[in-house]
Design an enzyme around this catalytic site. Structure first.
Site, PDB file in Angstrom:
ATOM      1  N   LYS A  90      21.916 -25.454 -35.365  1.00  0.00           N
ATOM      2  CA  LYS A  90      22.209 -24.675 -34.163  1.00  0.00           C
ATOM      3  C   LYS A  90      21.114 -23.634 -33.913  1.00  0.00           C
ATOM      4  O   LYS A  90      20.296 -23.351 -34.798  1.00  0.00           O
ATOM      5  CB  LYS A  90      23.565 -23.986 -34.299  1.00  0.00           C
ATOM      6  CG  LYS A  90      24.748 -24.924 -34.421  1.00  0.00           C
ATOM      7  CD  LYS A  90      26.052 -24.144 -34.538  1.00  0.00           C
ATOM      8  CE  LYS A  90      27.255 -25.063 -34.634  1.00  0.00           C
ATOM      9  NZ  LYS A  90      28.529 -24.305 -34.748  1.00  0.00           N
ATOM     10  N   ASN A 135      27.281 -21.919 -28.975  1.00  0.00           N
ATOM     11  CA  ASN A 135      26.287 -22.478 -29.885  1.00  0.00           C
ATOM     12  C   ASN A 135      26.732 -23.851 -30.379  1.00  0.00           C
ATOM     13  O   ASN A 135      27.898 -24.054 -30.716  1.00  0.00           O
ATOM     14  CB  ASN A 135      26.057 -21.539 -31.068  1.00  0.00           C
ATOM     15  CG  ASN A 135      24.623 -21.622 -31.569  1.00  0.00           C
ATOM     16  OD1 ASN A 135      23.853 -22.487 -31.145  1.00  0.00           O
ATOM     17  ND2 ASN A 135      24.265 -20.728 -32.478  1.00  0.00           N
ATOM     18  N   ASP A 154      22.527 -25.633 -40.133  1.00  0.00           N
ATOM     19  CA  ASP A 154      23.533 -26.326 -39.329  1.00  0.00           C
ATOM     20  C   ASP A 154      22.990 -26.918 -38.029  1.00  0.00           C
ATOM     21  O   ASP A 154      23.744 -27.489 -37.243  1.00  0.00           O
ATOM     22  CB  ASP A 154      24.702 -25.391 -39.021  1.00  0.00           C
ATOM     23  CG  ASP A 154      24.274 -24.155 -38.251  1.00  0.00           C
ATOM     24  OD1 ASP A 154      23.088 -24.072 -37.871  1.00  0.00           O
ATOM     25  OD2 ASP A 154      25.121 -23.268 -38.007  1.00  0.00           O
ATOM     26  N   LYS A 172      33.815 -21.946  -6.335  1.00  0.00           N
ATOM     27  CA  LYS A 172      33.786 -20.497  -6.211  1.00  0.00           C
ATOM     28  C   LYS A 172      33.303 -19.854  -7.500  1.00  0.00           C
ATOM     29  O   LYS A 172      33.303 -20.477  -8.558  1.00  0.00           O
ATOM     30  CB  LYS A 172      35.182 -19.975  -5.849  1.00  0.00           C
ATOM     31  CG  LYS A 172      35.704 -20.463  -4.502  1.00  0.00           C
ATOM     32  CD  LYS A 172      37.104 -19.929  -4.232  1.00  0.00           C
ATOM     33  CE  LYS A 172      37.624 -20.417  -2.888  1.00  0.00           C
ATOM     34  NZ  LYS A 172      39.011 -19.899  -2.625  1.00  0.00           N
ATOM     35  N   ASP A 225       0.838  -1.204   0.000  1.00  0.00           N
ATOM     36  CA  ASP A 225       0.000   0.000   0.000  1.00  0.00           C
ATOM     37  C   ASP A 225       0.870   1.251   0.000  1.00  0.00           C
ATOM     38  O   ASP A 225       0.645   2.183   0.780  1.00  0.00           O
ATOM     39  CB  ASP A 225      -0.940  -0.010   1.203  1.00  0.00           C
ATOM     40  CG  ASP A 225      -2.096   0.988   1.038  1.00  0.00           C
ATOM     41  OD1 ASP A 225      -2.419   1.336  -0.119  1.00  0.00           O
ATOM     42  OD2 ASP A 225      -2.664   1.423   2.054  1.00  0.00           O
TER      43      ASP A 225
END
Length: 623
Positions: free
Chosen positions: A600, A568, A598, A530, A300
Site C-alpha cells: 500500500k 489505502n 503490504d 450532486k 502591472d
C-alpha cells in the site's frame, strides 16, 4: 523600476534599468523612507502629473495641475514631506548599457525585442528607449502574432482604424494637459452632451503616428476592449468612451483627483500602520478578485496604478492602466515578460504564468506598506530579477519584529516563489489578518479550476483528497463554506446548475472574451449527480496551498490516518504510475512510494500522490 517589455506571446525581455553611476543617465531622487535592505525610492517612469487616469502606463490626471514642473497648483500644499520631489522628478531615465548582459539574465534579448516592437528599427547603440517605446497603447501583451506578422509588416501599410466614434470634438471640450508620456498625454475635458453632460473627465490621447507596428495598434485595441468589458466594480476606474480621428485615439475615463497610492506612501514616510494597510489591501484584493473571475490578468499591479478618487484620507481607490493586461483562458499559461521589475513574479521571468503573478505583486505592495521598503532590490533590472528568483524577503530587521504574526504570514503566503502555493485574492480576504464577518466575499475562479480537476481525477485520487479535507480545522474550512454558500446549494447539495448560475450571476463581457464560461463544459459530470459540502471540500482544496501552511505536517499526518482507514489499498508500481499518467520510462519515480510490507501507499507516497508528478512541459500560448 520601469516597464519590462517582451515580444507578444513568447519573448524574453528585460534590461539593466538603473542609470549609469558614472552620470551618463539621470537617477531617481533618494527616498526619505527608512532602510530595510533597501529603501523605497519612487519607481522611475515617464514624466507625468501626480494624480490621474493613465496616459500610457502610469499617467494620471489632476485638474488644475500644471504639467511642469509640479503637479500641484501654484501655492498649493504638496502632500509629500519636505525634501521629496513630486512625480515629475521621478521620471524614467534614459538607460545605458555599461557591459553585455550575463547569459543567465532574463533581460538578454531586450534590445532585439524592442527593435522589433518599434517596427524593426534598431535602438540607438547603448540605449534602450524610454517606457512606452514598446508600443503606443500599453504593453507587450498584445494578442498579435509576431514571427510572420513582423516580417510582413514592412510590406503592407498598417491599418490604424479602430472603429471608434469620430465625433470627439462634438462631445467633449478638451482642457489643459495634465500628464505626458512617451506615446501620449492626458488632458482634462468637460462632457458637452449626453448622459454625463457637464462632468469633468480624463482623456488619454494616443498619437496614431507613434503606432509603428501591428503590435502597438493591437495594444490600444485590447486596452479599450478590456476597459469596456470590465464594469461594475467600485475600485475599478470607470470607462466612458473611445473616439478617434485621423491623428489620435481618445480614451475617455473617470477622473481621479486624489493622487497615487505611491505618493501617499511617501507622504507617510513609507510605512502604514497595520490597520491602515488593511484598508488599502482589502480594496486591492477586491478589485483583483473581480478581474480574475472575469478572466483578466492585470500584469502591472503597483502603487502607481492605484489612484484615490479625491484627496480625502478615506477616499476609495481605483485600479487604472490596463495597458499590459490581457484576457486569459481557462488553464492557459502566458509567456511574455511584462510588468515592472520590483513587482514582477518569478514565474513571469520563467515565461510561464497565470493570474498568480498578480498575487505576487500584491504581496510586494503589502510588504512595502508594512515596512516602507521593497522586498527585492538591486541597482540594475537584471539584479532585481536575480533577487526575485533567488532571494528571500527580509522579515528580521525593524520594523518586522513589531509586526503581527498574522500580517507576516499574510505576506509570506503571497511571496511564495512556488505560484501554486500562493493564496488567491479571495482566499486572502478570509485570512485571519483581514477577516471580517461583515465583509461579503466574492466568488473565486479557483473553485472552478479545482472542481474541474477533481471530476477528472481517478477514484483513488478522490479518496486521498477526501482524507485531506477531513484533516482541516474549522478555521481552515471557512473559505470553503463561504464559497459553497455562494453557489446557493439546494437542500445541502450543488450540481451543474449551481455552478452555471454562479458564473452567470457575475458575468461581464470580459468573462465571455476570456472564455471563462467554458468551465461549464468541464463540469458536465455534475449534470447527472450532486455534490454535498463534504465532497465539495475534497474537490475545492489545493494540496499545494495547504503545504504552505505552518501546520502542514500535522494536516498531512492526520489526513494519512483517514486515508489508511478509508482509501489505502494494495497497488503496484505499474498501476500507480498509470494513475499518475507516467510513461514506463518514469516508473522508477514511484517505486519508494509503496510499502514493501503490504503493497500500500506509505506516508511519502500519499503526500506525493496528492501533488501528482510533473514531467516538464508547458501549456503556453504559441504564435
Amino acid at each position: 523600476m520601469g516597464q519590462c517589455y517582451g515580444k507578444a506571446r513568447g519573448a524574453s525581455s528585460r534590461a539593466d534599468h538603473d542609470a549609469d553611476p558614472s552620470g551618463a543617465g539621470s537617477v531617481a531622487p533618494p527616498s526619505p523612507l527608512p532602510a530595510n535592505g533597501a529603501p523605497l525610492p519612487a519607481t522611475p517612469r515617464r514624466h507625468k502629473s501626480g494624480s490621474t487616469t493613465p496616459v500610457h502606463h502610469h499617467q494620471a490626471a489632476t485638474p488644475g495641475a500644471a504639467a511642469w514642473p509640479s503637479p500641484y497648483p501654484a501655492g498649493g500644499a504638496s502632500p509629500l514631506p519636505a525634501g521629496v520631489s513630486p512625480s515629475p522628478a521621478r521620471s524614467t531615465p534614459r538607460r545605458f548599457f555599461k557591459r553585455p548582459f550575463p547569459p543567465p539574465s532574463p533581460a538578454k534579448h531586450i534590445k532585439a525585442t524592442l527593435a522589433k516592437r518599434l517596427g524593426g528599427g534598431k535602438p540607438k547603440e547603448g540605449t534602450i528607449p524610454e517606457e512606452g517605446g514598446a508600443g503606443a497603447g500599453a504593453g507587450a501583451g498584445a494578442g498579435a502574432a509576431v514571427g510572420a506578422a513582423d516580417s510582413a509588416e514592412a510590406d503592407r501599410p498598417l491599418d490604424k482604424t479602430f472603429g471608434f466614434a469620430k465625433n470627439f470634438g462634438a462631445k467633449y471640450d478638451l482642457g489643459k494637459e495634465v500628464g505626458r508620456g512617451h506615446f501620449g498625454h492626458t488632458c482634462s475635458a468637460v462632457v458637452k452632451k449626453g448622459e454625463h453632460k457637464g462632468h469633468t473627465v480624463a482623456v488619454k490621447i494616443i498619437s496614431k503616428a507613434k503606432m509603428t507596428t501591428a503590435i502597438s495598434i493591437e495594444d490600444v485595441r485590447r486596452e479599450v476592449k478590456i476597459l469596456k468589458a470590465l464594469s461594475g466594480h467600485d475600485n475599478l476606474v470607470r470607462f466612458y468612451d473611445a473616439c478617434e480621428d485621423a491623428l489620435n485615439v481618445y480614451i475617455v475615463m473617470e477622473l481621479c483627483e486624489g493622487g497615487e497610492l505611491l505618493d501617499r506612501i511617501l507622504a507617510r514616510g513609507g510605512r502604514y500602520t497595520e490597520e491602515d494597510a488593511k484598508a488599502i489591501i482589502v480594496q486591492i484584493l477586491s478589485v483583483v478578485a473581480f478581474c480574475h473571475l472575469q478572466g483578466v490578468v492585470h500584469r502591472d499591479l503597483k502603487p502607481e496604478n492605484f489612484l484615490f478618487t479625491t484627496r480625502d484620507e478615506s477616499a476609495p481607490m481605483k485600479l487604472i492602466d490596463f495597458g499590459l493586461s490581457d484576457f486569459i483562458r481557462p488553464d492557459e499559461r502566458l509567456n511574455d515578460i511584462v510588468g515592472s521589475a520590483y513587482y514582477v513574479a518569478p514565474e513571469v521571468l520563467h515565461r510561464s504564468y497565470s493570474m498568480e503573478a498578480d498575487i505576487w505583486s500584491i504581496g510586494v505592495i503589502t510588504y512595502i506598506l508594512l515596512c516602507g521598503s521593497r522586498p527585492f532590490w538591486a541597482r540594475t533590472e537584471s539584479g532585481i530579477f536575480r533577487s526575485v528568483l533567488r532571494a528571500d524577503p527580509n522579515f528580521d530587521d525593524s520594523p518586522w519584529p513589531s509586526v503581527s504574526a498574522e500580517a507576516k504570514d499574510f505576506v509570506k503566503r503571497f511571496l511564495n516563489k512556488d505560484y501554486r502555493k500562493r493564496m488567491t485574492a479571495v482566499q486572502a480576504l478570509t485570512h485571519p489578518w483581514l477577516r471580517d464577518e461583515q465583509r461579503q466575499i466574492p466568488l473565486d475562479i479557483l473553485i472552478f479550476r479545482l472542481v474541474k480537476q477533481y471530476l477528472r481525477a481517478t477514484p483513488l485520487k478522490r479518496l486521498a483528497l477526501k482524507a485531506l479535507s477531513k484533516a482541516l480545522s474549522e478555521d481552515e474550512l471557512l473559505y470553503l463554506r463561504l464559497q459553497f454558500k455562494l453557489l446557493e446549494p439546494r437542500d445541502g447539495f450543488v450540481s451543474l446548475d449551481n455552478f452555471r448560475a454562479a458564473l452567470t450571476r457575475y458575468s461581464t463581457d470580459a468573462m465571455r472574451e476570456s472564455r471563462v464560461l467554458e468551465f461549464q463544459h468541464a463540469l458536465e459530470p455534475l449534470a447527472y449527480r450532486k455534490m454535498d459540502f463534504e465532497e465539495f471540500c475534497a474537490a475545492a482544496i489545493s494540496p499545494y496551498q495547504l503545504e504552505a501552511l505552518e501546520r502542514w505536517e500535522e494536516i498531512a499526518g492526520t489526513a494519512f490516518q483517514h486515508f489508511e482507514q478509508e482509501g489505502n489499498r494494495v497497488i503496484s508500481v505499474e498501476e500507480l504510475a498509470q494513475e499518475l499518467n507516467l510513461a514506463p520510462t518514469h516508473y522508477s519515480i514511484v517505486q519508494d512510494w509503496i510499502r514493501k510490507s503490504d503493497g500500500k501507499l506509505n506516508f511519502l507516497g500519499f503526500t506525493k500522490f496528492l501533488h501528482g508528478v510533473t514531467i516538464r512541459g508547458s501549456n503556453t500560448r504559441r504564435h
